[in-house]
Design a protein around this motif. Sequence first.
Motif, PDB file in Angstrom:
ATOM      1  N   LYS A 142       1.769   6.291  15.822  1.00 47.41           N
ATOM      2  CA  LYS A 142       3.214   6.329  15.616  1.00 47.41           C
ATOM      3  C   LYS A 142       3.876   5.173  16.364  1.00 47.41           C
ATOM      4  O   LYS A 142       4.760   4.486  15.832  1.00 47.41           O
ATOM      5  CB  LYS A 142       3.784   7.653  16.131  1.00 47.41           C
ATOM      6  CG  LYS A 142       3.324   8.872  15.366  1.00 47.41           C
ATOM      7  CD  LYS A 142       4.145   9.098  14.112  1.00 47.41           C
ATOM      8  CE  LYS A 142       3.787  10.442  13.496  1.00 47.41           C
ATOM      9  NZ  LYS A 142       4.589  10.763  12.317  1.00 47.41           N
ATOM     10  N   ARG A 143       3.462   4.948  17.599  1.00 45.92           N
ATOM     11  CA  ARG A 143       4.065   3.854  18.384  1.00 45.92           C
ATOM     12  C   ARG A 143       3.728   2.496  17.794  1.00 45.92           C
ATOM     13  O   ARG A 143       4.552   1.582  17.811  1.00 45.92           O
ATOM     14  CB  ARG A 143       3.626   3.955  19.839  1.00 45.92           C
ATOM     15  CG  ARG A 143       4.358   5.048  20.599  1.00 45.92           C
ATOM     16  CD  ARG A 143       4.058   5.015  22.071  1.00 45.92           C
ATOM     17  NE  ARG A 143       2.798   5.659  22.398  1.00 45.92           N
ATOM     18  CZ  ARG A 143       2.027   5.339  23.415  1.00 45.92           C
ATOM     19  NH1 ARG A 143       2.342   4.335  24.207  1.00 45.92           N
ATOM     20  NH2 ARG A 143       0.913   5.997  23.649  1.00 45.92           N
ATOM     21  N   ALA A 172       7.222  14.659  23.003  1.00 45.02           N
ATOM     22  CA  ALA A 172       8.180  14.377  24.074  1.00 45.02           C
ATOM     23  C   ALA A 172       8.085  12.918  24.520  1.00 45.02           C
ATOM     24  O   ALA A 172       9.106  12.278  24.803  1.00 45.02           O
ATOM     25  CB  ALA A 172       7.936  15.311  25.262  1.00 45.02           C
ATOM     26  N   ASP A 173       6.863  12.390  24.574  1.00 48.40           N
ATOM     27  CA  ASP A 173       6.689  10.972  24.915  1.00 48.40           C
ATOM     28  C   ASP A 173       7.368  10.082  23.879  1.00 48.40           C
ATOM     29  O   ASP A 173       7.989   9.064  24.225  1.00 48.40           O
ATOM     30  CB  ASP A 173       5.202  10.625  24.992  1.00 48.40           C
ATOM     31  CG  ASP A 173       4.527  11.203  26.226  1.00 48.40           C
ATOM     32  OD1 ASP A 173       5.242  11.574  27.173  1.00 48.40           O
ATOM     33  OD2 ASP A 173       3.278  11.291  26.231  1.00 48.40           O
ATOM     34  N   LEU A 174       7.263  10.461  22.614  1.00 53.26           N
ATOM     35  CA  LEU A 174       7.881   9.672  21.554  1.00 53.26           C
ATOM     36  C   LEU A 174       9.408   9.729  21.654  1.00 53.26           C
ATOM     37  O   LEU A 174      10.095   8.742  21.368  1.00 53.26           O
ATOM     38  CB  LEU A 174       7.418  10.172  20.189  1.00 53.26           C
ATOM     39  CG  LEU A 174       7.780   9.295  18.991  1.00 53.26           C
ATOM     40  CD1 LEU A 174       7.165   7.903  19.136  1.00 53.26           C
ATOM     41  CD2 LEU A 174       7.293   9.928  17.699  1.00 53.26           C
ATOM     42  N   ASP A 175       9.932  10.873  22.072  1.00 52.54           N
ATOM     43  CA  ASP A 175      11.377  10.964  22.305  1.00 52.54           C
ATOM     44  C   ASP A 175      11.825   9.936  23.331  1.00 52.54           C
ATOM     45  O   ASP A 175      12.886   9.309  23.182  1.00 52.54           O
ATOM     46  CB  ASP A 175      11.747  12.366  22.807  1.00 52.54           C
ATOM     47  CG  ASP A 175      11.670  13.425  21.720  1.00 52.54           C
ATOM     48  OD1 ASP A 175      11.597  13.053  20.535  1.00 52.54           O
ATOM     49  OD2 ASP A 175      11.685  14.618  22.075  1.00 52.54           O
ATOM     50  N   GLU A 176      11.034   9.768  24.382  1.00 54.19           N
ATOM     51  CA  GLU A 176      11.394   8.786  25.418  1.00 54.19           C
ATOM     52  C   GLU A 176      11.347   7.371  24.864  1.00 54.19           C
ATOM     53  O   GLU A 176      12.148   6.510  25.260  1.00 54.19           O
ATOM     54  CB  GLU A 176      10.468   8.934  26.629  1.00 54.19           C
ATOM     55  CG  GLU A 176      10.586  10.274  27.339  1.00 54.19           C
ATOM     56  CD  GLU A 176      12.030  10.615  27.699  1.00 54.19           C
ATOM     57  OE1 GLU A 176      12.735   9.743  28.240  1.00 54.19           O
ATOM     58  OE2 GLU A 176      12.447  11.762  27.436  1.00 54.19           O
ATOM     59  N   VAL A 177      10.429   7.112  23.942  1.00 53.26           N
ATOM     60  CA  VAL A 177      10.378   5.800  23.289  1.00 53.26           C
ATOM     61  C   VAL A 177      11.658   5.568  22.499  1.00 53.26           C
ATOM     62  O   VAL A 177      12.251   4.478  22.543  1.00 53.26           O
ATOM     63  CB  VAL A 177       9.145   5.702  22.366  1.00 53.26           C
ATOM     64  CG1 VAL A 177       9.238   4.454  21.478  1.00 53.26           C
ATOM     65  CG2 VAL A 177       7.866   5.667  23.188  1.00 53.26           C
TER      66      VAL A 177
END
Length: 251
Positions: A142-143, A172-177
């Motif tokens: 995704k990143r 949740a990590d992707l939200d921070e991205v």
Amino acid sequence: MARVLSVRDVAIGYGDEVLLDELSFDVQRGEVFAILGGSGCGKSTLLRTLIGLQPPLQGRVHFTGIGPPARAMEPPAFGVLFQSSALFGSSTLLQNVMLPLQKWTRLPADAVAAVALARLRILGLERFAHHLPSEVSGGMRKRAGIARALALDPPILFFDEPSAGLDPVTSADLDEVILLLARDLGVTIVLVTHELPSILHVADQCIMLDRAAGGIIARGAPRELAERSADARVQGFFRRQATNARGGHGA
């Protein structure tokens, strides 16, 4: 805050079938704007219309100051993260991110690689630049898809269900991205999602679509809608409750 996307009186659907009608909303520069609604309500169809993959049945989609949706002979005015990431499996992450630069710029090969590597660095993937998509996790794919969407430094990104298929921690990590891109880099983000924790954490503004109502039934800041809306359909969505109201959630 300057408007970057304006949608006026848009109708979407297929052939003679109108899914949603009279859609009007604005997206402001630098905000995270969420398109919400139950399954089958037309969220992804609206996204396809916004990015020019599907023409509206009527109405107008206008990108303020950055030109119209992508045309065949022009570089796209935005980046897109598709639900599946849509990476080429036989190419490394670096090669995937290099593709838009190779197609739309005249940069020399070493500059293309340097820019692509810088995009991967922003997403924390520099160490995995030479890995194939099958060799990294779903969250990394995704990143990498976001890094490719960022390749041409667009002012606006569109995400289709960015958290789909991810575990809660990776989501949740992707939200921070997403917050990094919006808050630190000033990128405008429009995302289709049904993930409540993500919506409440990252979205500044939203619209909620309803298939039975044939359009937008709510708009505003997600937390305000969750706390103050008197519409049973809106409360059912935010509280994950079934509703007997006409237009409740369904496939």
